[in-house]
Design an enzyme around this catalytic site. Structure first.
Site, short mmCIF file in Angstrom:
data_model
loop_
_atom_site.label_atom_id
_atom_site.label_comp_id
_atom_site.label_asym_id
_atom_site.label_seq_id
_atom_site.Cartn_x
_atom_site.Cartn_y
_atom_site.Cartn_z
N CYS A 1 0.83 -1.20 0.00
CA CYS A 1 0.00 0.00 0.00
C CYS A 1 0.87 1.26 0.00
O CYS A 1 1.54 1.57 1.00
CB CYS A 1 -0.91 -0.02 1.23
SG CYS A 1 -1.82 1.50 1.52
N CYS B 1 -0.01 3.76 2.72
CA CYS B 1 0.49 3.33 4.02
C CYS B 1 1.96 3.69 4.16
O CYS B 1 2.40 4.18 5.21
CB CYS B 1 0.29 1.83 4.20
SG CYS B 1 -1.42 1.27 4.07
#
Length: 183
Positions: A71, A74
């Site tokens: 991600c 993230c």
């Protein structure tokens, strides 16, 4: 005619010299990579992360971040999360839960994770306070962390919702895509 054994390829001096060069090279690589605590901020947080149950029962407010290694959002937020974790030592727990790890499948379901990064906020007594989906700026994370530490209401930030009691028997649960369904 008898065969004589072949002489050793390296003498003692050469072996010692080769060993010293290998140690020097390994040390240089370690220093260049950032030392023993190397790794991305997300990896550092994940390594130091408490178990969710332990964090929710130790008397400190907690932020659980649901994330995935792949991600980008993230990874983008990880340095700010690491800074928050370091600045609030022993006052606030930051727990990382990888949504791709089957070990956490029940936790992902329990907290209705449907996008990452998802932050779930908990008071010192382990009670849910709110959640956020998506990237948070460093200053927002600091404000959220301070509110949890001081026991204040979560700030009114776009994308931050408070948790309220819902009677499950009077609701229908919509089927939503899981956190691993986007890329």
């Amino acid at each position: 005619m008898s065969e004589q054994p072949a002489p050793p390829l390296l003498g003692t001096t050469q072996r010692v010299l080769l060993l010293l060069m290998a140690v020097a090279l390994a040390t240089a690589l370690l220093v260049l990579r950032g030392g023993v605590n190397s790794g991305s901020p997300m990896e550092q947080l994940a390594r130091r992360s408490l178990e969710p149950d332990q964090a929710l029962s130790n008397g400190r407010p907690t932020i659980i971040e649901f994330y995935a290694d792949w991600c980008q959002a993230c990874r983008e937020m990880a340095p700010a999360m690491l800074a928050l974790e370091q600045s609030s030592k022993n006052k606030l727990d930051i727990v990382l839960v990888n949504v791709d790890n089957p070990r956490w499948a029940d936790l992902v379901d329990d907290y209705d994770v449907n996008g990452i990064p998802q932050l779930n906020f908990f008071a010192a007594d382990g009670q849910p306070r709110g959640r956020s989906i998506g990237v948070r700026r460093p200053e927002e994370l600091t404000i959220l962390g301070d509110a949890l530490i001081t026991g204040q209401a979560l700030p009114q930030l776009a994308g931050v919702g408070n948790i309220s009691a819902v009677n499950e028997s009077n609701t229908t649960r919509d089927v939503m895509a899981g956190p691993r369904s986007h890329g």
